[in-house]
Design a protein around this motif. Structure first.
Motif, PDB file in Angstrom:
ATOM      1  N   ILE A 219      16.868  -7.621   4.161  1.00 34.79           N
ATOM      2  CA  ILE A 219      17.714  -8.121   3.070  1.00 34.79           C
ATOM      3  C   ILE A 219      18.387  -6.946   2.386  1.00 34.79           C
ATOM      4  N   PRO A 220      19.713  -6.884   2.410  1.00 35.44           N
ATOM      5  CA  PRO A 220      20.423  -5.747   1.805  1.00 35.44           C
ATOM      6  C   PRO A 220      20.086  -5.594   0.324  1.00 35.44           C
ATOM      7  N   GLY A 221      19.681  -4.373  -0.064  1.00 36.10           N
ATOM      8  CA  GLY A 221      19.413  -4.081  -1.470  1.00 36.10           C
ATOM      9  C   GLY A 221      18.057  -4.528  -1.974  1.00 36.10           C
ATOM     10  N   ALA A 222      17.256  -5.173  -1.118  1.00 37.38           N
ATOM     11  CA  ALA A 222      15.954  -5.676  -1.568  1.00 37.38           C
ATOM     12  C   ALA A 222      14.933  -4.543  -1.665  1.00 37.38           C
ATOM     13  N   VAL A 223      13.959  -4.712  -2.571  1.00 38.41           N
ATOM     14  CA  VAL A 223      12.858  -3.763  -2.736  1.00 38.41           C
ATOM     15  C   VAL A 223      11.552  -4.509  -2.483  1.00 38.41           C
ATOM     16  N   VAL A 224      10.729  -4.002  -1.564  1.00 41.16           N
ATOM     17  CA  VAL A 224       9.495  -4.679  -1.140  1.00 41.16           C
ATOM     18  C   VAL A 224       8.280  -3.881  -1.630  1.00 41.16           C
ATOM     19  N   GLU A 225       7.312  -4.599  -2.225  1.00 39.99           N
ATOM     20  CA  GLU A 225       6.053  -4.000  -2.668  1.00 39.99           C
ATOM     21  C   GLU A 225       4.907  -4.785  -2.021  1.00 39.99           C
ATOM     22  N   ARG A 226       3.894  -4.073  -1.468  1.00 40.92           N
ATOM     23  CA  ARG A 226       2.743  -4.723  -0.826  1.00 40.92           C
ATOM     24  C   ARG A 226       1.462  -4.260  -1.504  1.00 40.92           C
ATOM     25  N   ARG A 227       0.513  -5.211  -1.574  1.00 40.47           N
ATOM     26  CA  ARG A 227      -0.831  -4.868  -2.064  1.00 40.47           C
ATOM     27  C   ARG A 227      -1.848  -5.555  -1.142  1.00 40.47           C
ATOM     28  N   PHE A 228      -2.848  -4.795  -0.742  1.00 40.03           N
ATOM     29  CA  PHE A 228      -3.905  -5.343   0.111  1.00 40.03           C
ATOM     30  C   PHE A 228      -5.151  -5.488  -0.752  1.00 40.03           C
ATOM     31  N   ASP A 229      -5.187  -6.563  -1.585  1.00 35.61           N
ATOM     32  CA  ASP A 229      -6.283  -6.802  -2.521  1.00 35.61           C
ATOM     33  C   ASP A 229      -7.461  -7.441  -1.797  1.00 35.61           C
ATOM     34  N   PRO A 230      -8.654  -7.331  -2.393  1.00 35.72           N
ATOM     35  CA  PRO A 230      -9.846  -7.930  -1.759  1.00 35.72           C
ATOM     36  C   PRO A 230      -9.691  -9.440  -1.537  1.00 35.72           C
ATOM     37  N   GLU A 231      -9.023 -10.137  -2.456  1.00 37.09           N
ATOM     38  CA  GLU A 231      -8.884 -11.591  -2.316  1.00 37.09           C
ATOM     39  C   GLU A 231      -7.776 -12.004  -1.364  1.00 37.09           C
ATOM     40  N   GLY A 232      -6.973 -11.013  -0.944  1.00 34.81           N
ATOM     41  CA  GLY A 232      -5.936 -11.358   0.019  1.00 34.81           C
ATOM     42  C   GLY A 232      -4.694 -10.486  -0.124  1.00 34.81           C
ATOM     43  N   PHE A 233      -3.844 -10.613   0.860  1.00 37.47           N
ATOM     44  CA  PHE A 233      -2.599  -9.829   0.908  1.00 37.47           C
ATOM     45  C   PHE A 233      -1.590 -10.375  -0.107  1.00 37.47           C
ATOM     46  N   ASN A 234      -0.867  -9.460  -0.808  1.00 43.74           N
ATOM     47  CA  ASN A 234       0.175  -9.827  -1.763  1.00 43.74           C
ATOM     48  C   ASN A 234       1.447  -9.030  -1.452  1.00 43.74           C
ATOM     49  N   CYS A 235       2.574  -9.720  -1.570  1.00 44.53           N
ATOM     50  CA  CYS A 235       3.859  -9.050  -1.316  1.00 44.53           C
ATOM     51  C   CYS A 235       4.889  -9.548  -2.322  1.00 44.53           C
ATOM     52  N   ARG A 236       5.603  -8.606  -2.924  1.00 40.37           N
ATOM     53  CA  ARG A 236       6.680  -8.939  -3.857  1.00 40.37           C
ATOM     54  C   ARG A 236       7.995  -8.396  -3.297  1.00 40.37           C
ATOM     55  N   VAL A 237       9.011  -9.263  -3.280  1.00 36.36           N
ATOM     56  CA  VAL A 237      10.324  -8.860  -2.773  1.00 36.36           C
ATOM     57  C   VAL A 237      11.339  -9.084  -3.891  1.00 36.36           C
ATOM     58  N   ARG A 238      11.957  -7.988  -4.343  1.00 36.68           N
ATOM     59  CA  ARG A 238      12.982  -8.100  -5.383  1.00 36.68           C
ATOM     60  C   ARG A 238      14.363  -8.122  -4.695  1.00 36.68           C
ATOM     61  N   ILE A 239      15.101  -9.235  -4.912  1.00 33.86           N
ATOM     62  CA  ILE A 239      16.396  -9.440  -4.263  1.00 33.86           C
ATOM     63  C   ILE A 239      17.491  -9.356  -5.327  1.00 33.86           C
ATOM     64  N   PRO A 240      18.533  -8.542  -5.112  1.00 34.33           N
ATOM     65  CA  PRO A 240      19.579  -8.350  -6.140  1.00 34.33           C
ATOM     66  C   PRO A 240      20.271  -9.659  -6.515  1.00 34.33           C
ATOM     67  N   ALA A 241      20.723  -9.714  -7.766  1.00 33.47           N
ATOM     68  CA  ALA A 241      21.389 -10.925  -8.276  1.00 33.47           C
ATOM     69  C   ALA A 241      22.634 -11.269  -7.476  1.00 33.47           C
ATOM     70  N   ILE A 242      23.267 -10.267  -6.887  1.00 39.53           N
ATOM     71  CA  ILE A 242      24.489 -10.523  -6.125  1.00 39.53           C
ATOM     72  C   ILE A 242      24.224 -11.410  -4.906  1.00 39.53           C
ATOM     73  N   SER A 243      22.962 -11.515  -4.508  1.00 42.07           N
ATOM     74  CA  SER A 243      22.606 -12.333  -3.347  1.00 42.07           C
ATOM     75  C   SER A 243      22.408 -13.800  -3.698  1.00 42.07           C
ATOM     76  N   LEU A 244      22.557 -14.148  -4.986  1.00 37.79           N
ATOM     77  CA  LEU A 244      22.333 -15.519  -5.437  1.00 37.79           C
ATOM     78  C   LEU A 244      23.657 -16.205  -5.745  1.00 37.79           C
TER      79      LEU A 244
END
Length: 462
Positions: free
Chosen positions: A425-450
């Motif tokens: 995704i152009p301009g997106a920022v991805v953050e990952r966390r491997f927590d004990p309760e499970g995998f978490n991922c946050r994807v920030r997508i620019p407003a221009i994509s909406l």
């Protein structure tokens, strides 16, 4: 036909001879309005075989009832020394319709009784011609009014312009607002089009052309510019001198807008096809580089193509020019998560652009694939919670949370799937966390994509 007539007392034989020699229908009427004499040409024009059929009869009785008042009025005018005159229809004795132009003059010889000389000129041919012309003009006016176009006629000698009623009905100008000079015409052409159009018309006249055509914008009374197709013909005298420039201006605003929309759609389609082909090519190259054999390449690449196809199906069903995020997520994740294993916790309905929808579909597909292989969906009790919010700056933050799966840890190296998630995704920022309760991922997508966002809404489960 009898040719010998007894001359009325007040007329000499010479006068009667002169009347008889006239090519017009000539009658002598006495003071009481009774016919005394009709010349031979008159009898022939009236299709009367015997003069006795009309001699002695009131002149007015030969006319239809609706015209008799005109007859009487003409006699009264002649009695006062004037010349009575009228035009009316009087059928012949055989019923043929004829129109007559009639003049009545008083004649008095010495102390004899007043008499009247009536000269009736047959104007049937002229009248029929005028009626035909009037009918033609009426039909022309009707055709012009019904055409929905603007007709114009420029007198090139006197620089005068005539406009049809279309200038009022189509452009909204009042009759007193419409100019009759070419300057007024030129001033209402859009400034960006004016020089080209005026030069084209001027050159057509100067170069001896007979036809001219152009498409441009013309100002209406409310200030809007309508797109018009203007065509004209130039009429010249035998020496080639231009006399009139006559044409038709047609409002094609709606047609031009539709054409522009079609051209825009074609350009957008070509752009999207090129982008899609580029994505497919990139996916193939990346998948081929990390696949152990052809079977793995076929399976992995085929799955990713199907993800793109599913995203495209969501776009086709959408009328907003993009894809609803929730619909896109359900299509992509429904095949991976069984009943109750996918929870969509969305606070805001969101529509993403076409350019974002397909890469986002690939990201969701990769996240679900990893969840099945290594994460929560690898166990029957595991589930995925997908949510998103719109931040104050307008960016979309997508959250992927896995629960109930096996313990997870960060991989020793980033594979193709991870790289695809990071860069799809152009301009997106991805953050990952491997927590004990499970995998978490946050994807920030620019407003221009909406495309649009709405008020917060509740959660849904699939």
């Amino acid at each position: 036909m009898t040719k010998d007539f007894e001359a009325p007392p007040a007329l000499s034989p010479l006068a009667v001879t002169l009347l008889q020699s006239s090519f017009e229908c000539v009658k002598v009427v006495d003071g009481e309005g009774r016919i005394q004499l009709v010349n031979q040409n008159g009898l022939a024009a009236l299709e009367i075989d015997q003069p006795n059929a009309v001699v002695g009869q009131p002149w007015s009785s030969l006319w239809p009832s609706e015209s008799r008042s005109k007859v009487e009025e003409s006699l009264r005018e002649a009695r006062t020394g004037g010349v009575g005159h009228f035009t009316a229809l009087r059928p012949t004795a055989d019923g043929a319709p004829k129109w007559w132009d009639v003049s009545v003059s008083a004649v008095r010889i010495e102390d004899g009784p007043a008499q009247f000389v009536v000269v009736s000129r047959d104007i049937t041919r002229q009248q029929l011609g005028q009626m035909a012309e009037n009918l033609h003009h009426q039909r022309l006016r009707t055709a012009i009014a019904a055409s929905g176009d603007v007709l114009w006629d420029i007198d090139l000698v006197d620089d005068r312009v005539w406009w049809s009623e279309g200038m009022q009905t189509i452009f909204g100008y009042g009759r007193d607002e419409i100019g009759d000079r070419t300057q007024w015409c030129h001033e209402h052409i859009h400034p960006d089009d004016r020089a080209r159009v005026v030069k084209g018309m001027t050159d057509a006249v100067a170069n001896g052309d007979v036809y001219w055509e152009d498409e441009f914008r013309y100002r209406a009374a409310d200030g809007r510019y309508l797109v018009v197709l203007d065509r004209g013909s130039i009429f010249r005298d035998p020496s080639g001198r231009a006399l009139n420039f006559i044409g038709v201006m047609q409002d094609i605003t709606a047609r031009a807008a539709a054409s522009e929309r079609r051209d825009g759609l074609a350009r957008e389609l070509a752009h999207r096809i090129n982008n899609t082909l580029a994505v497919v090519s990139g996916l193939f190259q990346q998948t081929a580089a990390t696949s152990g054999d052809v079977a793995q390449l076929r399976a992995t690449f085929g799955k990713r193509l199907m993800a793109m196809a599913s995203a495209n199906a969501v776009l086709v069903r959408s009328s907003s020019g993009g894809a609803k995020l929730e619909a896109l997520a359900r299509v992509q994740l429904g095949a991976f998560a069984g009943e109750g294993r996918l929870e969509i916790a969305s606070s805001t309905p969101v529509t993403v652009t076409f350019e974002t929808a397909q890469p986002l579909a690939l990201v969701l597909n990769e996240l679900a694939t990893n969840a099945i292989k290594y994460g929560a969906l690898a166990r029957p009790s595991g589930k995925v919670v997908l949510g998103w919010t719109i931040e104050p700056a307008g960016d979309l933050v997508l959250s992927w949370r896995e629960r109930g799966g096996p313990p997870v840890g960060a991989p020793s190296r980033a594979g193709l799937g991870s790289r695809l998630i990071d860069h799809a995704i152009p301009g997106a920022v991805v953050e990952r966390r491997f927590d004990p309760e499970g995998f978490n991922c946050r994807v920030r997508i620019p407003a221009i994509s909406l495309i649009a966002s709405a008020a917060p809404r509740g959660t849904g489960k699939a």
